[in-house]
Scaffold this active site. Sequence first.
Site, PDB file in Angstrom:
ATOM      1  N   LYS A 173       0.849  -1.189   0.000  1.00  0.00           N
ATOM      2  CA  LYS A 173       0.000   0.000   0.000  1.00  0.00           C
ATOM      3  C   LYS A 173       0.886   1.241   0.000  1.00  0.00           C
ATOM      4  O   LYS A 173       1.417   1.656   1.036  1.00  0.00           O
ATOM      5  CB  LYS A 173      -0.913   0.043   1.225  1.00  0.00           C
ATOM      6  CG  LYS A 173      -1.982   1.140   1.133  1.00  0.00           C
ATOM      7  CD  LYS A 173      -2.519   1.545   2.475  1.00  0.00           C
ATOM      8  CE  LYS A 173      -1.814   2.757   3.030  1.00  0.00           C
ATOM      9  NZ  LYS A 173      -1.939   3.998   2.208  1.00  0.00           N
ATOM     10  N   GLY A 226       6.081   5.820   8.869  1.00  0.00           N
ATOM     11  CA  GLY A 226       5.153   6.938   8.931  1.00  0.00           C
ATOM     12  C   GLY A 226       5.224   7.620  10.281  1.00  0.00           C
ATOM     13  O   GLY A 226       6.269   7.639  10.940  1.00  0.00           O
ATOM     14  N   SER A 227       4.104   8.155  10.713  1.00  0.00           N
ATOM     15  CA  SER A 227       4.070   8.966  11.932  1.00  0.00           C
ATOM     16  C   SER A 227       4.085   8.111  13.194  1.00  0.00           C
ATOM     17  O   SER A 227       3.717   6.934  13.172  1.00  0.00           O
ATOM     18  CB  SER A 227       2.816   9.841  11.939  1.00  0.00           C
ATOM     19  OG  SER A 227       1.651   9.057  12.142  1.00  0.00           O
ATOM     20  N   GLN A 229       2.116   8.524  15.785  1.00  0.00           N
ATOM     21  CA  GLN A 229       0.744   8.230  16.196  1.00  0.00           C
ATOM     22  C   GLN A 229       0.204   7.003  15.471  1.00  0.00           C
ATOM     23  O   GLN A 229      -0.380   6.101  16.092  1.00  0.00           O
ATOM     24  CB  GLN A 229      -0.154   9.444  15.924  1.00  0.00           C
ATOM     25  CG  GLN A 229       0.144  10.661  16.775  1.00  0.00           C
ATOM     26  CD  GLN A 229       1.334  11.475  16.267  1.00  0.00           C
ATOM     27  OE1 GLN A 229       1.912  11.184  15.218  1.00  0.00           O
ATOM     28  NE2 GLN A 229       1.696  12.499  17.023  1.00  0.00           N
ATOM     29  N   GLY A 231       2.008   4.704  13.985  1.00  0.00           N
ATOM     30  CA  GLY A 231       2.832   3.556  14.362  1.00  0.00           C
ATOM     31  C   GLY A 231       2.367   2.904  15.648  1.00  0.00           C
ATOM     32  O   GLY A 231       2.334   1.670  15.766  1.00  0.00           O
ATOM     33  N   GLU A 250       9.063   2.253  11.528  1.00  0.00           N
ATOM     34  CA  GLU A 250       9.990   3.382  11.404  1.00  0.00           C
ATOM     35  C   GLU A 250       9.149   4.644  11.456  1.00  0.00           C
ATOM     36  O   GLU A 250       8.275   4.850  10.612  1.00  0.00           O
ATOM     37  CB  GLU A 250      10.793   3.304  10.099  1.00  0.00           C
ATOM     38  CG  GLU A 250      11.855   2.231  10.087  1.00  0.00           C
ATOM     39  CD  GLU A 250      12.945   2.448  11.118  1.00  0.00           C
ATOM     40  OE1 GLU A 250      13.121   3.595  11.592  1.00  0.00           O
ATOM     41  OE2 GLU A 250      13.622   1.466  11.474  1.00  0.00           O
ATOM     42  N   CYS A 284      12.664  11.997   7.661  1.00  0.00           N
ATOM     43  CA  CYS A 284      12.649  11.646   9.088  1.00  0.00           C
ATOM     44  C   CYS A 284      14.034  11.779   9.697  1.00  0.00           C
ATOM     45  O   CYS A 284      14.171  11.869  10.921  1.00  0.00           O
ATOM     46  CB  CYS A 284      12.101  10.237   9.282  1.00  0.00           C
ATOM     47  SG  CYS A 284      12.985   8.965   8.367  1.00  0.00           S
ATOM     48  N   GLN A 331       0.520  19.865   4.496  1.00  0.00           N
ATOM     49  CA  GLN A 331       1.855  19.922   5.083  1.00  0.00           C
ATOM     50  C   GLN A 331       2.354  21.360   5.157  1.00  0.00           C
ATOM     51  O   GLN A 331       3.003  21.748   6.134  1.00  0.00           O
ATOM     52  CB  GLN A 331       2.832  19.066   4.270  1.00  0.00           C
ATOM     53  CG  GLN A 331       4.214  18.952   4.876  1.00  0.00           C
ATOM     54  CD  GLN A 331       4.213  18.285   6.230  1.00  0.00           C
ATOM     55  OE1 GLN A 331       3.600  17.244   6.426  1.00  0.00           O
ATOM     56  NE2 GLN A 331       4.895  18.891   7.202  1.00  0.00           N
ATOM     57  N   GLU A 383       8.267  16.952  15.790  1.00  0.00           N
ATOM     58  CA  GLU A 383       8.702  16.841  14.394  1.00  0.00           C
ATOM     59  C   GLU A 383       7.828  17.717  13.514  1.00  0.00           C
ATOM     60  O   GLU A 383       6.605  17.568  13.475  1.00  0.00           O
ATOM     61  CB  GLU A 383       8.637  15.387  13.930  1.00  0.00           C
ATOM     62  CG  GLU A 383       9.201  15.204  12.534  1.00  0.00           C
ATOM     63  CD  GLU A 383       9.259  13.738  12.119  1.00  0.00           C
ATOM     64  OE1 GLU A 383      10.244  13.358  11.461  1.00  0.00           O
ATOM     65  OE2 GLU A 383       8.316  13.003  12.444  1.00  0.00           O
TER      66      GLU A 383
END
Length: 482
Positions: A173, A226-227, A229, A231, A250, A284, A331, A383
């Site tokens: 995905k 990804g983020s 939250q 994760g 990650e 990241c 963003q 971040e």
Amino acid sequence: MTAILKNFIGGEWVDGSGVTRNINPSNTNDLVGEYAKADKAQTEKAIAAAKAAFPAWAQSTPQVRYDALNKISTEILARKEELGRLLAREEGKTLPEGIGEVARAGQIFAFFAGEALRLIGEKGASVRPGLDVELTREPVGVVGMITPWNFPIAIPAWKIAPALCYGNTVVFKPAELVPGSGHALAEIITRSGIPAGVFNLVVGSGSVVGQTLLEHPDVAAISFTGSVQTGRKIAQACVLSNPMKKFQLEMGGKNPLVVLDDADLKTAVEVAVNGAYFSTGQRCTASSRLIVTEGIHDRFVAAMAERLNSLSVDDALKAGVHIGPVVDQNQLDQDLRYIKIGQDEGAKLAFGGELLKRENPGHYLQPALFTEANNNMRIAREEIFGPVAAVIRAKNYEEALAISNDTEFGLASGICTTSLKYASHYKRNSESGMVMVNLPTAGVDYHVPFGGRKGSSYGAREQGSYAREFYTTVKTAYTFPG
């Protein structure tokens, strides 16, 4: 009229239940493409196809897997200019960065082609007389892969290549915001000779496609970038699923770059600018905390402002551009909110932070540099994921190290110094998974482990031979010859 590009399930290209529109952030009037959106039922079909293909692929020979991965690598590298242009157009990083990312994806597949031939087991003596002990590695099964928008071909490559190398099947995905590179990679993979069902592409939302992957009992493992939250939600879902899923996360970073008094000023500035602002700061591993000791602080800040003023911010496809646009309006809005937060907290906006107008409408933001920041400010702890960095003054190396480690994250860190003593001490005592000396925090090799500590990563490392820890499971077999 633009053709809608389809999903790939069970060896066939199939229509979706909706459409994802891919917009060029350098020119929001430019439609990169339209992509079929998968629903829950299609995702379940992809999982079923991967499950059906798994037994034969798991038993395929190393030569078969080598040939497929090598063929994928060869085509990616042959088309790196074309694919790099597509990547830059849809994500917004500059054309040289886009081409470089595609080349890295090709190198990753080449590396794991070789790894398919290098995977061997062990045989040892038992502590009991007359027994043989064998250790072998086997694939884990169907792997669901959820990848981010900021590296739309390299990160999928470093997940898909080892999965296929070690005999797993894949449901991929890509990020819904930038499906073009993932779709192009999928097309190349489909021409590699792998059997139907071994690889499947499903473009769609995390709430539908991602959630289906998390809930489905036939998905053995989830690899996610990804983020924080998201994760954490994935970790919880994998633990609570029945059977439990293996998972690899990650997530974020708030990476420090320490600049000591003895650093070469020109080197330190180039390292900081590259690490904090290139790829529009959307990495990241970006060094958004610049921790600078008192003796060099003022000269560093002045040189940073001068260097930032020399950078070109423009269309990612134009020659000579250093920084492209922010990836999308959401963003960009987040970046602007954090710039205001920094000002409200009392930090000084020493350079940039303004919206820019260019020939075409796009999400252009002048790189922002804060000074007079401290490590308790939100701009130093959260971040931002944009071209925003904060300079934090430190009295000496010891204080700089303490500030460096004072974060919930631990992905990458860096130091600029000419002192072997401080460089060695920092490498040993920095609480991060990757440490750079006189190099940008963003920028890593593909043949060695990638990953962090604390809130940045969870599970086995990605990339290099360490990837086998996630994509295989170890079996211990005892034999009594009789």
